[in-house]
Design a protein around this motif. Structure first.
Motif, short mmCIF file in Angstrom:
data_model
loop_
_atom_site.label_atom_id
_atom_site.label_comp_id
_atom_site.label_asym_id
_atom_site.label_seq_id
_atom_site.Cartn_x
_atom_site.Cartn_y
_atom_site.Cartn_z
N ALA A 115 5.33 0.11 -16.58
CA ALA A 115 5.94 -0.65 -15.37
C ALA A 115 5.87 -2.00 -15.16
N TYR A 116 4.68 -1.92 -15.72
CA TYR A 116 3.99 -3.74 -15.62
C TYR A 116 4.89 -4.37 -16.37
N GLN A 117 5.52 -4.23 -17.23
CA GLN A 117 6.69 -5.46 -18.01
C GLN A 117 8.41 -4.98 -16.99
N ALA A 126 4.20 0.15 -8.36
CA ALA A 126 4.06 0.08 -7.17
C ALA A 126 2.92 -0.98 -7.62
N GLU A 127 2.35 -0.19 -8.22
CA GLU A 127 0.34 -1.41 -8.24
C GLU A 127 1.06 -2.65 -8.81
N ARG A 128 2.24 -2.30 -9.36
CA ARG A 128 2.11 -3.94 -10.41
C ARG A 128 2.67 -5.11 -9.02
N ILE A 129 3.30 -4.24 -8.26
CA ILE A 129 4.63 -5.16 -7.41
C ILE A 129 2.85 -5.89 -5.96
N GLY A 130 2.68 -4.51 -6.04
CA GLY A 130 1.55 -4.73 -5.24
C GLY A 130 0.63 -5.90 -5.53
N GLN A 131 0.74 -6.48 -6.79
CA GLN A 131 -0.31 -7.59 -7.42
C GLN A 131 0.11 -8.68 -6.95
N THR A 149 11.41 5.99 -1.05
CA THR A 149 12.86 7.28 -1.59
C THR A 149 11.95 8.05 -1.22
N GLY A 150 10.82 8.68 0.00
CA GLY A 150 10.17 9.75 -0.10
C GLY A 150 9.02 9.34 0.05
N PHE A 151 8.07 11.02 1.19
CA PHE A 151 7.13 10.94 1.47
C PHE A 151 5.49 9.58 0.15
N GLN A 152 5.85 10.20 -1.34
CA GLN A 152 4.98 9.93 -1.99
C GLN A 152 5.05 8.22 -2.20
N SER A 153 6.24 7.86 -2.20
CA SER A 153 6.55 6.14 -2.35
C SER A 153 6.05 5.81 -1.37
N THR A 154 5.87 6.07 0.47
CA THR A 154 6.00 5.71 1.27
C THR A 154 4.30 4.91 1.27
N GLN A 155 3.38 6.47 1.02
CA GLN A 155 1.83 6.68 0.35
C GLN A 155 1.55 5.25 -0.67
N LEU A 156 2.68 4.81 -1.76
CA LEU A 156 2.54 3.92 -2.72
C LEU A 156 2.32 2.34 -1.88
N ILE A 180 2.62 1.95 1.06
CA ILE A 180 0.93 1.21 1.80
C ILE A 180 0.26 1.41 1.69
N ASP A 181 -0.68 2.16 0.35
CA ASP A 181 -1.68 1.78 0.29
C ASP A 181 -2.26 0.74 -1.53
N ASN A 182 -0.77 0.21 -1.75
CA ASN A 182 -1.05 -1.07 -2.43
C ASN A 182 -0.35 -2.39 -1.59
N GLY A 183 -0.82 -2.16 -0.08
CA GLY A 183 -0.03 -3.30 1.00
C GLY A 183 0.70 -4.05 1.17
N LEU A 184 1.75 -3.58 1.03
CA LEU A 184 3.39 -3.65 0.86
C LEU A 184 3.76 -3.55 2.04
N LYS A 185 4.68 -4.16 2.29
CA LYS A 185 5.71 -4.46 3.55
C LYS A 185 6.32 -3.26 3.91
N LEU A 186 6.43 -2.31 4.85
CA LEU A 186 7.14 -0.54 4.48
C LEU A 186 8.80 -0.67 5.15
N GLY A 187 10.07 -0.73 5.16
CA GLY A 187 10.88 -0.62 5.61
C GLY A 187 11.59 0.65 5.76
N THR A 188 12.68 0.34 6.48
CA THR A 188 13.53 1.07 5.70
C THR A 188 14.85 1.43 5.36
N ILE A 189 15.52 2.34 4.32
CA ILE A 189 17.02 1.86 4.42
C ILE A 189 17.84 2.06 5.58
N GLU A 190 17.62 2.55 7.29
CA GLU A 190 18.65 2.30 8.13
C GLU A 190 18.38 0.90 8.33
N GLN A 191 17.12 -0.05 8.25
CA GLN A 191 17.23 -1.12 8.88
C GLN A 191 17.70 -2.18 7.41
#
Length: 233
Positions: free
Chosen positions: A12-14, A39-44, A56-63, A65-76
Protein backbone atom coordinates in the motif's frame (compact mmCIF):
# COMPACT_ATOMS: atom_id res chain seq x y z
CA UNK A 1 2.00 -8.06 12.62
CA UNK A 2 2.13 -11.17 10.37
CA UNK A 3 4.31 -11.33 7.26
CA UNK A 4 1.24 -11.02 5.04
CA UNK A 5 -0.04 -8.01 6.97
CA UNK A 6 3.40 -6.41 6.77
CA UNK A 7 3.45 -7.06 3.02
CA UNK A 8 0.00 -5.50 2.60
CA UNK A 9 1.26 -2.41 4.37
CA UNK A 10 4.44 -2.22 2.29
CA UNK A 11 2.43 -2.78 -0.93
CA UNK A 12 0.00 0.00 0.00
CA UNK A 13 2.77 2.43 0.90
CA UNK A 14 4.64 1.59 -2.32
CA UNK A 15 1.48 2.09 -4.39
CA UNK A 16 0.97 5.55 -2.91
CA UNK A 17 4.64 6.55 -3.10
CA UNK A 18 4.99 5.51 -6.75
CA UNK A 19 1.70 6.82 -8.07
CA UNK A 20 0.32 9.69 -6.01
CA UNK A 21 0.44 12.86 -8.19
CA UNK A 22 2.16 15.82 -6.53
CA UNK A 23 -0.52 18.14 -7.88
CA UNK A 24 -3.49 15.88 -7.04
CA UNK A 25 -6.66 17.77 -6.14
CA UNK A 26 -9.22 14.92 -5.93
CA UNK A 27 -8.39 11.37 -4.77
CA UNK A 28 -10.58 8.27 -4.58
CA UNK A 29 -10.26 6.02 -1.52
CA UNK A 30 -11.73 2.52 -1.74
CA UNK A 31 -12.33 -0.15 0.87
CA UNK A 32 -10.77 -3.37 2.14
CA UNK A 33 -8.08 -4.47 4.58
CA UNK A 34 -5.20 -3.32 2.36
CA UNK A 35 -6.70 0.08 1.57
CA UNK A 36 -6.53 0.80 5.31
CA UNK A 37 -2.79 1.23 4.77
CA UNK A 38 -3.32 3.29 1.62
CA UNK A 39 -5.38 5.79 3.60
CA UNK A 40 -2.79 5.71 6.38
CA UNK A 41 0.00 6.56 3.94
CA UNK A 42 -1.98 9.32 2.22
CA UNK A 43 -2.75 10.72 5.67
CA UNK A 44 1.01 11.08 6.24
CA UNK A 45 1.50 13.35 3.23
CA UNK A 46 2.57 16.87 4.13
CA UNK A 47 0.19 18.41 1.60
CA UNK A 48 -2.90 16.46 2.68
CA UNK A 49 -4.85 19.67 3.17
CA UNK A 50 -4.48 20.49 -0.52
CA UNK A 51 -6.70 17.69 -1.90
CA UNK A 52 -10.16 16.22 -1.40
CA UNK A 53 -10.80 12.49 -0.87
CA UNK A 54 -13.83 10.72 -2.34
CA UNK A 55 -15.08 7.55 -0.60
CA UNK A 56 -16.63 4.45 -2.17
CA UNK A 57 -18.75 3.58 0.86
CA UNK A 58 -19.08 3.71 4.63
CA UNK A 59 -15.72 2.10 5.47
CA UNK A 60 -13.74 4.39 3.19
CA UNK A 61 -15.59 7.42 4.57
CA UNK A 62 -14.35 6.45 8.02
CA UNK A 63 -10.81 5.86 6.72
CA UNK A 64 -10.75 9.36 5.24
CA UNK A 65 -12.00 10.95 8.47
CA UNK A 66 -9.77 8.86 10.76
CA UNK A 67 -6.63 9.85 8.82
CA UNK A 68 -7.40 13.54 8.95
CA UNK A 69 -8.14 13.84 5.24
CA UNK A 70 -10.66 16.18 3.60
CA UNK A 71 -13.92 14.42 2.71
CA UNK A 72 -15.90 15.15 -0.44
CA UNK A 73 -18.50 13.43 -2.62
CA UNK A 74 -18.51 12.20 -6.20
CA UNK A 75 -21.38 14.60 -6.89
CA UNK A 76 -19.17 17.54 -5.89
CA UNK A 77 -16.05 16.25 -7.62
CA UNK A 78 -16.87 13.96 -10.57
CA UNK A 79 -13.33 14.14 -12.01
CA UNK A 80 -10.61 12.46 -9.95
CA UNK A 81 -6.85 12.56 -10.44
CA UNK A 82 -6.30 9.08 -9.01
CA UNK A 83 -8.17 6.35 -7.12
CA UNK A 84 -6.89 3.52 -4.92
CA UNK A 85 -8.96 0.43 -4.10
CA UNK A 86 -8.72 -3.25 -3.24
CA UNK A 87 -9.99 -6.25 -5.21
CA UNK A 88 -11.46 -9.67 -4.54
CA UNK A 89 -9.52 -11.05 -7.51
CA UNK A 90 -7.19 -9.73 -10.21
CA UNK A 91 -6.15 -11.59 -13.36
CA UNK A 92 -2.86 -11.05 -15.31
CA UNK A 93 -4.67 -8.60 -17.61
CA UNK A 94 -5.71 -6.44 -14.63
CA UNK A 95 -9.37 -7.42 -14.92
CA UNK A 96 -10.96 -7.52 -11.47
CA UNK A 97 -13.79 -9.02 -9.47
CA UNK A 98 -15.01 -6.59 -6.85
CA UNK A 99 -18.10 -6.31 -4.68
CA UNK A 100 -17.39 -8.74 -1.87
CA UNK A 101 -17.97 -5.84 0.50
CA UNK A 102 -21.22 -4.85 -1.28
CA UNK A 103 -19.92 -1.47 -2.53
CA UNK A 104 -19.35 -2.36 -6.17
CA UNK A 105 -21.47 0.38 -7.77
CA UNK A 106 -19.81 3.25 -5.93
CA UNK A 107 -16.40 1.61 -6.32
CA UNK A 108 -16.87 1.42 -10.09
CA UNK A 109 -18.18 4.98 -10.28
CA UNK A 110 -15.14 6.31 -8.45
CA UNK A 111 -12.69 4.15 -10.44
CA UNK A 112 -14.19 5.20 -13.78
CA UNK A 113 -14.06 8.85 -12.75
CA UNK A 114 -10.31 8.70 -12.04
CA UNK A 115 -7.54 9.43 -14.53
CA UNK A 116 -5.52 6.63 -12.89
CA UNK A 117 -6.81 3.59 -10.97
CA UNK A 118 -4.44 1.67 -8.70
CA UNK A 119 -5.30 -1.66 -7.05
CA UNK A 120 -3.72 -2.88 -3.81
CA UNK A 121 -4.37 -6.36 -2.42
CA UNK A 122 -2.71 -9.43 -0.93
CA UNK A 123 -1.36 -12.47 -2.78
CA UNK A 124 -4.58 -14.48 -2.29
CA UNK A 125 -6.35 -12.11 -4.71
CA UNK A 126 -3.91 -12.72 -7.59
CA UNK A 127 -5.21 -15.17 -10.20
CA UNK A 128 -2.67 -17.13 -12.27
CA UNK A 129 -4.87 -17.02 -15.38
CA UNK A 130 -8.61 -16.31 -15.25
CA UNK A 131 -11.02 -14.61 -12.91
CA UNK A 132 -13.04 -17.13 -10.92
CA UNK A 133 -10.04 -19.22 -9.87
CA UNK A 134 -9.13 -17.53 -6.58
CA UNK A 135 -12.51 -15.89 -5.86
CA UNK A 136 -15.05 -18.71 -5.70
CA UNK A 137 -18.04 -16.86 -4.25
CA UNK A 138 -19.30 -15.72 -7.65
CA UNK A 139 -19.56 -12.43 -9.51
CA UNK A 140 -21.37 -9.82 -7.37
CA UNK A 141 -24.24 -8.21 -9.27
CA UNK A 142 -26.29 -5.32 -7.92
CA UNK A 143 -29.95 -5.51 -8.95
CA UNK A 144 -33.18 -3.58 -8.41
CA UNK A 145 -34.98 -5.55 -5.64
CA UNK A 146 -38.08 -6.67 -7.53
CA UNK A 147 -36.00 -7.89 -10.48
CA UNK A 148 -33.82 -10.42 -8.69
CA UNK A 149 -35.89 -13.51 -9.57
CA UNK A 150 -36.05 -12.65 -13.28
CA UNK A 151 -32.38 -11.65 -13.37
CA UNK A 152 -31.48 -14.96 -11.70
CA UNK A 153 -33.33 -16.88 -14.42
CA UNK A 154 -31.46 -14.98 -17.12
CA UNK A 155 -28.10 -15.52 -15.40
CA UNK A 156 -28.66 -19.26 -15.57
CA UNK A 157 -29.17 -18.93 -19.33
CA UNK A 158 -25.83 -17.13 -19.50
CA UNK A 159 -24.13 -20.10 -17.83
CA UNK A 160 -24.22 -19.37 -14.11
CA UNK A 161 -23.60 -22.61 -12.20
CA UNK A 162 -25.09 -21.30 -8.98
CA UNK A 163 -26.85 -18.11 -7.95
CA UNK A 164 -27.29 -16.73 -4.45
CA UNK A 165 -29.22 -13.72 -3.23
CA UNK A 166 -26.71 -12.40 -0.71
CA UNK A 167 -28.07 -12.68 2.82
CA UNK A 168 -27.45 -10.38 5.74
CA UNK A 169 -26.61 -13.49 7.79
CA UNK A 170 -27.00 -13.55 11.55
CA UNK A 171 -26.97 -9.75 11.65
CA UNK A 172 -30.05 -9.30 9.47
CA UNK A 173 -33.11 -11.32 8.55
CA UNK A 174 -33.27 -11.09 4.78
CA UNK A 175 -30.98 -9.93 2.00
CA UNK A 176 -28.08 -7.49 2.10
CA UNK A 177 -29.19 -3.99 1.09
CA UNK A 178 -26.58 -1.92 -0.75
CA UNK A 179 -25.87 1.78 -0.19
CA UNK A 180 -28.19 2.34 -3.16
CA UNK A 181 -31.04 0.34 -1.56
CA UNK A 182 -30.65 -2.57 -3.97
CA UNK A 183 -30.09 -6.34 -3.65
CA UNK A 184 -26.91 -8.26 -4.43
CA UNK A 185 -26.73 -11.51 -6.36
CA UNK A 186 -23.58 -13.66 -6.34
CA UNK A 187 -23.43 -15.67 -9.57
CA UNK A 188 -20.78 -18.37 -9.97
CA UNK A 189 -19.68 -18.75 -13.59
CA UNK A 190 -16.58 -20.78 -12.78
CA UNK A 191 -13.44 -19.65 -14.59
CA UNK A 192 -14.16 -16.56 -16.68
CA UNK A 193 -12.12 -16.57 -19.90
CA UNK A 194 -13.80 -13.45 -21.33
CA UNK A 195 -14.84 -11.10 -18.50
CA UNK A 196 -15.55 -8.22 -20.90
CA UNK A 197 -18.16 -10.23 -22.80
CA UNK A 198 -19.72 -11.59 -19.62
CA UNK A 199 -19.99 -8.11 -18.10
CA UNK A 200 -21.67 -6.79 -21.24
CA UNK A 201 -24.16 -9.69 -21.31
CA UNK A 202 -25.10 -9.26 -17.65
CA UNK A 203 -25.31 -5.46 -17.85
CA UNK A 204 -27.91 -5.73 -20.63
CA UNK A 205 -30.35 -7.59 -18.37
CA UNK A 206 -33.27 -5.48 -17.20
CA UNK A 207 -32.93 -4.87 -13.48
CA UNK A 208 -29.13 -5.07 -13.34
CA UNK A 209 -27.61 -1.90 -11.91
CA UNK A 210 -23.95 -2.94 -12.15
CA UNK A 211 -21.64 -5.96 -12.12
CA UNK A 212 -18.55 -6.63 -10.05
CA UNK A 213 -16.50 -7.26 -13.19
CA UNK A 214 -14.09 -4.33 -13.51
CA UNK A 215 -12.59 -4.83 -16.97
CA UNK A 216 -9.74 -2.83 -18.50
CA UNK A 217 -9.98 -0.22 -15.77
CA UNK A 218 -6.95 -0.72 -13.50
CA UNK A 219 -3.61 0.81 -14.47
CA UNK A 220 -1.49 -1.16 -12.01
CA UNK A 221 -1.90 -3.64 -9.15
CA UNK A 222 0.31 -4.18 -6.10
CA UNK A 223 0.22 -7.38 -4.03
CA UNK A 224 1.53 -8.11 -0.57
CA UNK A 225 3.08 -11.58 -0.88
CA UNK A 226 3.13 -14.46 1.61
CA UNK A 227 6.88 -14.02 2.22
CA UNK A 228 6.50 -10.35 3.11
CA UNK A 229 7.61 -8.98 -0.26
CA UNK A 230 5.65 -6.94 -2.81
CA UNK A 231 4.88 -7.83 -6.43
CA UNK A 232 3.08 -5.80 -9.08
CA UNK A 233 1.53 -6.12 -12.51
Amino acid sequence: MSLVEQAKKVAAYQAVDENFPESAKVVGIGSGSTVVYVAERIGQLKNKDSFICIPTGFQSTQLIIDNGLKLGTIEQYPDLDIAFDGADECDPELNLIKGGGACLFQEKLVALSAKKFIVVADYRKKSPKYLGIQWRKGVPIEVVPNSWVKVSQELKKLGAKSIDLRSGGSAKAGPVITDNNNFLIDADFGEIADPVKLHEQIKLLVGVVETGLFCKMADKAYFGEEDGKVSSI
